[in-house]
Design an enzyme around this catalytic site. Structure first.
Site, PDB file in Angstrom:
ATOM      1  N   LYS A 678      -5.284   5.930  -4.779  1.00  0.00           N
ATOM      2  CA  LYS A 678      -3.634   5.342  -5.284  1.00  0.00           C
ATOM      3  C   LYS A 678      -3.250   4.256  -3.966  1.00  0.00           C
ATOM      4  O   LYS A 678      -3.764   4.982  -2.907  1.00  0.00           O
ATOM      5  CB  LYS A 678      -2.450   6.510  -5.258  1.00  0.00           C
ATOM      6  CG  LYS A 678      -1.087   5.502  -5.600  1.00  0.00           C
ATOM      7  CD  LYS A 678      -0.184   6.269  -4.399  1.00  0.00           C
ATOM      8  CE  LYS A 678      -0.225   5.964  -3.212  1.00  0.00           C
ATOM      9  NZ  LYS A 678       0.766   4.130  -3.369  1.00  0.00           N
ATOM     10  N   GLU A 759      -4.716  11.131   8.272  1.00  0.00           N
ATOM     11  CA  GLU A 759      -4.736  10.579   9.727  1.00  0.00           C
ATOM     12  C   GLU A 759      -3.135   9.883   9.545  1.00  0.00           C
ATOM     13  O   GLU A 759      -2.448   9.190   8.894  1.00  0.00           O
ATOM     14  CB  GLU A 759      -5.619   9.428   9.598  1.00  0.00           C
ATOM     15  CG  GLU A 759      -5.811   9.334  10.972  1.00  0.00           C
ATOM     16  CD  GLU A 759      -5.358   7.750  11.781  1.00  0.00           C
ATOM     17  OE1 GLU A 759      -4.049   8.077  12.326  1.00  0.00           O
ATOM     18  OE2 GLU A 759      -5.668   6.899  10.776  1.00  0.00           O
ATOM     19  N   CYS A 793      -4.384   1.567  13.721  1.00  0.00           N
ATOM     20  CA  CYS A 793      -3.701   2.953  13.799  1.00  0.00           C
ATOM     21  C   CYS A 793      -4.350   3.243  15.447  1.00  0.00           C
ATOM     22  O   CYS A 793      -4.448   3.979  16.852  1.00  0.00           O
ATOM     23  CB  CYS A 793      -4.444   4.334  13.032  1.00  0.00           C
ATOM     24  SG  CYS A 793      -6.045   4.112  12.413  1.00  0.00           S
ATOM     25  N   GLU A 888       5.362   5.284  17.888  1.00  0.00           N
ATOM     26  CA  GLU A 888       4.256   4.687  17.552  1.00  0.00           C
ATOM     27  C   GLU A 888       4.900   2.834  16.890  1.00  0.00           C
ATOM     28  O   GLU A 888       6.284   3.162  15.610  1.00  0.00           O
ATOM     29  CB  GLU A 888       3.885   4.946  16.481  1.00  0.00           C
ATOM     30  CG  GLU A 888       2.413   4.140  15.849  1.00  0.00           C
ATOM     31  CD  GLU A 888       1.349   4.550  14.461  1.00  0.00           C
ATOM     32  OE1 GLU A 888       0.493   4.575  14.708  1.00  0.00           O
ATOM     33  OE2 GLU A 888       2.182   4.941  13.886  1.00  0.00           O
TER      34      GLU A 888
END
Length: 999
Positions: A678, A759, A793, A888
């Protein structure tokens, strides 16, 4: 128009006898009476001792030169003493007694420590000024005037390796304009010396400067050929016009290989313009250690014939051999340089002959300290009666002084390459000179060590197989990574741009989920658009329904037994075929990333390499693991083997839509799990391309289901489904934590605990300490923070800077960021493209507003209005606990935090919930050692950018709130997709068993 023919080369042999005769005489005139070591012992000067130590001990040489590199940044005697001790006390260093005595202190702030600093620092400075004419112009002019007394002329080079801002590029041009004027004014008082100032009755320029083309434009990049031309051409013209007014000759230096072709192309185009076509007071440089330099010289001869007016060609052997070799190995490219020095020497002579045999079209400037190389040029010049205007011999300042004077005494015009400037920007130049002087293969060193004359003067021949080795020699990488595209090669750029055009013809198509090998119709669709231009539809993607997800899981469950039983070698070979297909379609895949997720080409291409590497690496790893382990005892066999879990669900992100999606999917597949893939909604077209490639490579239809779907509904349904054995996720912390919690719930009919590999991003920081190389640090932070608009990331979002270098660093950081180009992703000059969608854009802007409230806005770059753009933004005076320092952001926003010292920097670096990537820029060995133990991140990078992990070489993944699971691209990643099983068998029958070695 047919290109004029090059004059055919004559046989080299007629020149050999004369070459040896001239070289023997030169050698006799330049050899010292005492050898180098005896001379150093007698003089007992510390600058000489440093060179003595470096030549006597390779391990000590490395550490000495590293210390010398750091020295200009050290601000006190205790700091110098501490670094000297740290560098030279390394285990691999064998210290001479005099250094042992000098370093015998425990406190760098003690009298013995300060004595060590006082002894070594001035010695290094003295050593530096053997090779650098001065920090101030009056010093340099005095050096030039001393040379002129010996009938030596000069070319002046302004020291400074890295121009990383447009402010610095403009300053570089202005400094050269000032230098030319200062030298021209001084030259008015110089008496004309016929040997160097006159040739064939014509006065020559008394002043010459050497410039670096890339220093005129901070964003010089072969990928952006047009932009680089525009960035440097006006400065070149300005310099040439002013030089003509002042009567100054301009010579253009050659730098790293990646800039060579574009540098030559730009100079050829400018120097053939009507305004400059008649100028013969201009020169270019060629480097003989490059394997294609001979062809470059042939092209220059043809060009010069067409131009009608000669230019000078400075022929050198090359100063970046180590760097070029390492760069090629790191990128899995063929090395551009000859691997053996003898081949470089042979090529130098071949080019010397070609240059001098075409002296009416190109003037020769032969730059070498090798007596044979210079003698060879002199022999040809005398045999061909080359006019004095058409040849000169060159040496470097502070090297081969006796040779220079001897050549001048022979009646040749001798030019000394004369660096000028401060020691800190000149450090790279100094290290190159020290490396050259201490290399075992250096002619100067061999001459000083009384190498036999016949060895020194032997005619060089190309080493057998030098080109065929590809520059690796006997070195082989542990894992052969896919090579990124080298955009310095024009044909590669052309292929990339052609692929962009071809993919543009394919946008707007429909893509459907694929279940059991068949595309299925859907009721809802997602419009995937170009974030650079949201009006442009990239693809219309069908979103799978819950019922279709249920069917996909059922198909996978049915296909699992056969796939699990498929030999690991067959599964691995499918991955290898997929890798080959990706390599063949590299430029096309790059183009899809440029258009669908706004990733500039220079960022997209390494991602394709990573996807290829994942396929090949995991194929190798599965074959290794499939062998299992045997632990046999008499009468008993023990087998430890791995088996797949069952059905895996891969939920992949949009920021690495090809590499991460491919890596997670093929890891699951090669382990024998049937897999539902997906992709993120806004990168579903790229997901469809991955599925297409995997099917083409041979993945059975029922084994892989392509399932684009809405994550909050159908994605959640698949996560919760009892038949799913494993979920592999990369994305936001919020979603990852929700998946982790949901997977822990035992559902009706579920007979296993689900595995989750997640992650979930980072808040990554880089430490800049007081000893950092700020050229490297600024470039590394800018690339790490703003590459792909800060949407990696691993991106740097905070930088901790020690207060002693804070102001200097911040100024250069802001100016370097200001020099970046913000624009559509497919423009070759773009360094910062769009963010992925409107929601991301709005969220980032909210954080910027928050940052304005809690810190100082140092820079907010403007951005286009037409797409989802956010200009690079830098905040300074940021508190360690500020929102923008803790949360973040996933965009081009950087928080700069001032810290008192290295201790505080480490504390601040660790004060977040995340633990993904981190970095340090430092030349202090103890700091480098400490961060390896104390910086709590999964991937730590020292003196380099913190993005761009490479499969096998830098396995990637973090801990804390950055994720759970092992590292992608590492030796234990596949273990997460496998169940270990052990079988122990008693092989005794009625009291007997086979015993190895017994009949």
């Amino acid at each position: 128009m047919v290109a004029p023919a090059i004059k055919p080369q004559t046989d080299a042999r007629p020149y050999e006898a004369k070459t040896l005769s001239i070289a023997t005489a030169l050698l006799g005139a330049t050899r010292e009476k005492k050898n180098l070591f005896a001379q150093m012992r007698d003089q007992m000067r510390w600058d000489d001792k440093i060179m003595d130590f470096a030549m006597a001990n390779p391990g000590l040489k490395v550490q000495l030169f590293r210390f010398i590199d750091a020295l200009p940044a050290l601000r006190s005697k205790p700091e110098i003493a501490r670094h000297l001790q740290e560098y030279l006390s390394a285990d691999e260093v064998e210290l001479p007694n005099v250094l042992k005595g000098l370093l015998n202190f425990t406190d760098p702030d003690s009298a013995p420590g300060k004595l060590a600093a006082t002894t070594v620092a001035p010695a290094v400075e003295t050593l530096a000024y053997r090779y650098i004419s001065g920090e101030k112009m009056d010093q340099a002019i005095k050096a030039i005037e001393r040379m002129r007394k010996d009938k030596l002329t000069f070319t002046m080079d302004l020291l400074g390796e890295a121009v990383i801002t447009e402010e610095e590029a403009q300053a570089y041009l202005q400094r050269y304009l000032d230098i030319m004027e200062q030298l021209s004014n001084a030259a008015k008082n110089w008496k004309t010396i016929d040997a160097i100032d006159v040739a064939e009755g014509k006065e020559l320029s008394k002043v010459q400067v050497s410039v670096k083309l890339t220093a005129f434009y901070s964003q010089f990049d072969p990928l952006d050929e047009a932009g680089s031309r525009a960035g440097v051409s006006d400065s070149i013209r300005t310099l040439l016009r002013r030089a003509q007014e002042l009567g100054v000759m301009v010579h253009f230096d050659m730098e790293q290989y990646k800039y060579k072709d574009l540098t030559l192309a730009i100079l050829k185009d400018i120097l053939i313009e009507d305004e400059f076509r008649q100028r013969d007071d201009v020169g270019v440089t060629l480097q003989a250690y490059l394997q294609d330099s001979y062809d470059d010289l042939k092209d220059l001869v043809i060009w010069a014939k067409d131009r009608g007016t000669p230019v000078s060609v400075r022929l050198v052997k090359g100063a970046y051999w180590d760097q070029e070799t390492i760069t090629a190995r790191q990128n899995d490219w063929p090395s551009p340089v000859y691997s053996q020095k003898v081949s470089t020497d042979a090529n130098f002579e071949r080019m010397t002959r070609l240059l001098l045999e075409n002296h009416e079209y190109l003037y020769a400037a032969i730059g070498s300290h090798n007596v044979r190389s210079q003698a060879y040029a002199m022999a040809i010049a005398e045999e061909l009666k080359v006019p004095k205007r058409n040849i000169e011999l060159q040496v470097l300042y502070g090297m081969a002084d006796k040779l220079a004077k001897t050549l001048a005494d022979q009646g040749y015009r001798v030019r000394v390459y004369t660096p000028f400037g401060e020691l800190i920007p000149g450090m790279s130049y100094l290290i190159r000179r020290l490396l050259e002087n201490t290399a075992n293969s250096s002619f100067l060193r061999q001459n000083l060590e009384d190498t036999p004359v016949e060895t020194l003067l032997a005619a060089p021949e190309f080493a057998p197989g030098d080109k065929e080795q590809g520059g690796r020699g006997d070195w082989e990488p542990p894992f052969p990574n896919a090579a990124d595209t080298d955009y310095a090669i024009a044909v590669k750029r052309a292929e990339a741009f052609a692929a962009l055009k071809a993919v543009r013809q394919q946008i707007g198509q429909r893509y459907s989920p694929i279940i059991d090998g068949e595309a299925v119709t859907t009721e809802t669709f997602f419009d995937s658009v170009n974030p650079s231009n949201p009006k442009e539809l990239i693809g219309k993607v069908g979103m799978a329904s819950q019922e279709q997800a249920e069917r996909a899981i059922a198909v996978a469950k049915a296909a699992f037994p056969a796939w699990a039983a498929t030999p690991a070698k067959e599964r691995a070979d499918i991955l290898r075929r997929a890798a080959d297909i990706m390599e063949a379609r590299r430029h096309e895949l790059n183009a899809w990333m440029v258009l669908e997720v706004g990733k500039p080409l220079g960022q997209a291409d390494p991602e394709t390499s990573e996807a290829i590497d994942f396929c090949r690496f995991y194929a190798d790893e599965m074959e290794r693991l499939d062998a299992g382990y045997a632990y046999d005892y008499p009468g008993e066999t023990n087998r430890y083997r791995y088996f797949p879990h069952g059905i895996g669900l891969v939920i992949s992100p949009w920021n690495f839509p090809l590499a991460i999606t491919t890596g997670m999917t093929v890891a699951s597949l090669v382990a024998g799990n049937c897999t539902l893939m997906k992709p993120a909604e806004n990168s579903s077209v790229i997901g469809a391309k991955i599925a297409e490639i995997l099917y083409e490579a041979g993945i059975p239809k029922g084994v892989l289901q392509f399932m684009p779907a809405k994550g909050s509904t159908v994605g959640a349904y698949m996560v919760e489904h009892p038949d799913i054995h494993m979920i592999t996720f990369t994305g936001s912390r919020a979603v990852g934590c929700r998946i982790y919690a949901e997977a822990a719930q035992l559902r009706p009919g579920q007979k296993h605990l689900k595995r989750v590999v997640a992650e979930m991003g980072g808040k990554n920081g880089i430490i800049i300490d007081e000893s950092a190389d700020l050229d490297q640090a600024v470039q590394g932070v800018v690339y790490s923070a703003f590459g792909y608009s800060g949407q990696k990331c691993s991106a740097c979002s905070r930088v901790m800077v020690v207060e002693s270098v804070y102001d200097t660093f911040v100024h250069r950081l802001v100016e370097a960021t200001r020099s970046l180009q913000v624009g559509i992703a497919e423009a070759p000059g773009t360094t910062v493209g769009p963010v992925v969608d409107a929601a991301a854009q709005a969220k980032i802007k909210e954080y910027i507003e928050k940052g304005k409230q809690e810190s100082t806005l140092a820079l907010a770059m403007p951005a286009p209005d037409s797409g989802y753009f956010v200009g690079p933004t830098v905040f300074t005076d940021v508190a360690p606990d500020a929102v923008i320092a803790q949360e973040e952001i996933f965009g081009p926003v950087l928080a700069v935090i001032k810290v008192k010292d290295f201790e505080e920097a480490v504390q601040v670096a660790n004060n977040t919930d995340y633990g993904l990537t981190g970095g340090l820029y430092s030349r202090t060995p103890s700091h480098i050692e400490r961060v390896q133990h104390e910086f709590a991140v999964g991937n730590l990078y020292i003196n380099r950018s913190i993005t761009g992990a490479i499969v096998s070489r830098q396995p990637f993944g973090g801990f804390k709130m950055s994720g759970v699971g092992s590292k992608a691209g590492g030796p234990d990643y596949l273990l997460q997709f496998l169940e270990p099983r052990h079988v122990s068998e008693n092989v005794q029958r009625q009291g007997f068993a086979p015993i190895e070695g017994v009949d």
